[in-house]
Design a protein around this motif. Structure first.
Motif, PDB file in Angstrom:
ATOM      1  N   GLU A 120       0.827  -1.207   0.000  1.00 37.24           N
ATOM      2  CA  GLU A 120       0.000   0.000   0.000  1.00 37.24           C
ATOM      3  C   GLU A 120       0.864   1.260   0.000  1.00 37.24           C
ATOM      4  N   ARG A 121       2.004   1.212   0.707  1.00 36.87           N
ATOM      5  CA  ARG A 121       2.904   2.363   0.711  1.00 36.87           C
ATOM      6  C   ARG A 121       3.445   2.614  -0.692  1.00 36.87           C
ATOM      7  N   LYS A 122       3.818   1.517  -1.388  1.00 33.21           N
ATOM      8  CA  LYS A 122       4.313   1.672  -2.760  1.00 33.21           C
ATOM      9  C   LYS A 122       3.215   2.191  -3.682  1.00 33.21           C
ATOM     10  N   GLU A 123       1.996   1.650  -3.519  1.00 34.67           N
ATOM     11  CA  GLU A 123       0.883   2.123  -4.347  1.00 34.67           C
ATOM     12  C   GLU A 123       0.601   3.598  -4.085  1.00 34.67           C
ATOM     13  N   ILE A 124       0.654   3.989  -2.812  1.00 32.55           N
ATOM     14  CA  ILE A 124       0.435   5.399  -2.478  1.00 32.55           C
ATOM     15  C   ILE A 124       1.545   6.256  -3.079  1.00 32.55           C
ATOM     16  N   ALA A 125       2.802   5.749  -3.042  1.00 36.96           N
ATOM     17  CA  ALA A 125       3.905   6.503  -3.628  1.00 36.96           C
ATOM     18  C   ALA A 125       3.705   6.662  -5.131  1.00 36.96           C
ATOM     19  N   VAL A 126       3.243   5.569  -5.802  1.00 35.24           N
ATOM     20  CA  VAL A 126       2.984   5.654  -7.245  1.00 35.24           C
ATOM     21  C   VAL A 126       1.876   6.663  -7.519  1.00 35.24           C
ATOM     22  N   ILE A 127       0.796   6.606  -6.714  1.00 33.41           N
ATOM     23  CA  ILE A 127      -0.319   7.541  -6.905  1.00 33.41           C
ATOM     24  C   ILE A 127       0.148   8.974  -6.678  1.00 33.41           C
ATOM     25  N   VAL A 128       0.953   9.185  -5.627  1.00 34.73           N
ATOM     26  CA  VAL A 128       1.447  10.538  -5.335  1.00 34.73           C
ATOM     27  C   VAL A 128       2.335  11.030  -6.474  1.00 34.73           C
ATOM     28  N   ARG A 132       1.574  14.089  -8.792  1.00 30.61           N
ATOM     29  CA  ARG A 132       2.554  15.170  -8.870  1.00 30.61           C
ATOM     30  C   ARG A 132       2.868  15.486 -10.330  1.00 30.61           C
ATOM     31  N   GLU A 133       3.021  14.425 -11.152  1.00 29.73           N
ATOM     32  CA  GLU A 133       3.283  14.650 -12.572  1.00 29.73           C
ATOM     33  C   GLU A 133       2.098  15.341 -13.238  1.00 29.73           C
ATOM     34  N   LEU A 134       0.883  14.862 -12.919  1.00 19.87           N
ATOM     35  CA  LEU A 134      -0.300  15.504 -13.497  1.00 19.87           C
ATOM     36  C   LEU A 134      -0.398  16.964 -13.051  1.00 19.87           C
ATOM     37  N   PHE A 135      -0.085  17.204 -11.790  1.00 26.18           N
ATOM     38  CA  PHE A 135      -0.136  18.572 -11.276  1.00 26.18           C
ATOM     39  C   PHE A 135       0.909  19.443 -11.978  1.00 26.18           C
ATOM     40  N   ALA A 136       2.102  18.869 -12.200  1.00 25.79           N
ATOM     41  CA  ALA A 136       3.157  19.622 -12.898  1.00 25.79           C
ATOM     42  C   ALA A 136       2.731  19.908 -14.333  1.00 25.79           C
ATOM     43  N   GLN A 137       2.123  18.889 -14.978  1.00 30.78           N
ATOM     44  CA  GLN A 137       1.648  19.111 -16.350  1.00 30.78           C
ATOM     45  C   GLN A 137       0.551  20.170 -16.373  1.00 30.78           C
ATOM     46  N   ASP A 138      -0.386  20.063 -15.435  1.00 26.17           N
ATOM     47  CA  ASP A 138      -1.455  21.072 -15.368  1.00 26.17           C
ATOM     48  C   ASP A 138      -0.875  22.454 -15.103  1.00 26.17           C
TER      49      ASP A 138
END
Length: 197
Positions: A120-128, A132-138
């Protein structure tokens, strides 16, 4: 054996001494709260005392019989004690096995829980990271849109400034000239009328 017989004898003697007193007190309590005759209760207590003393005398005066009885009881009870030992050992073994199984289960559950938390920690890291990438693109898109809009507004501002500047120049230079021409023409028309009159 002699210690056990002595203990039994002591207990019987203590019981034979204490029981009449207890029975007398209880009998008096019962007599106070019921319709029982006190003579009947005293008779019953005396009969019980006589029986208890007779049993104590029997135990004290027949040590051979009591010793023989204790030996027979030991022989008779030995299989029961052995069976009790075997069953106790079986239960302890079963309890030890169940405790070991419980320890193993707890260890497995702990490992599974640690693995699940790590997943779950890895999944949360992937989601974050993806967020973050989507936020940077936006943010990049928004900054580009803002820059484009600012450039467009700046161009419109420059165009409108140029138009207003041209109008200002026209008003400053050509308005007096046109006004002078119109006034001159009018003055000339008036002059011609005066001359014609």
């Amino acid at each position: 054996m002699p210690e056990a017989l002595s203990d039994v004898s002591d207990r019987l003697s203590l019981m034979s001494e204490q029981t009449p007193k207890l029975m007398t007190w209880k009998a008096q309590l019962i007599a106070l709260n019921s319709n029982v005759n006190g003579d009947d209760i005293r008779g019953a207590i005396q009969s019980f005392q006589v029986s208890a003393e007779a049993f104590r005398d029997f135990v004290e005066n027949n040590p051979e019989y009591m010793r023989d009885l204790a030996q027979k009881m030991a022989i008779e009870l030995q299989p029961l004690l052995n069976d009790l030992d075997v069953k106790t050992q079986d239960k302890l073994t079963q309890l030890s096995a169940e405790r070991q199984a419980l320890d193993d289960m707890v260890a497995r559950e702990r490992e599974e829980l640690i693995k699940m938390i790590e997943r779950e920690r890895k999944e949360i890291a992937v989601i974050v990271n993806s967020e973050r990438e989507l936020f940077a693109q936006d943010l990049d898109k928004i900054s580009q849109d803002v820059l484009t809009l600012a450039v467009e507004k700046l161009i419109q501002l420059i165009k409108s400034t140029i138009v207003y500047f041209i109008l200002f120049i026209l008003v400053i230079f050509f308005a007096p000239l046109g006004l002078g021409y119109a006034l001159g023409k009018r003055a000339r028309v008036k002059k011609e009328r005066k001359i014609a009159d």
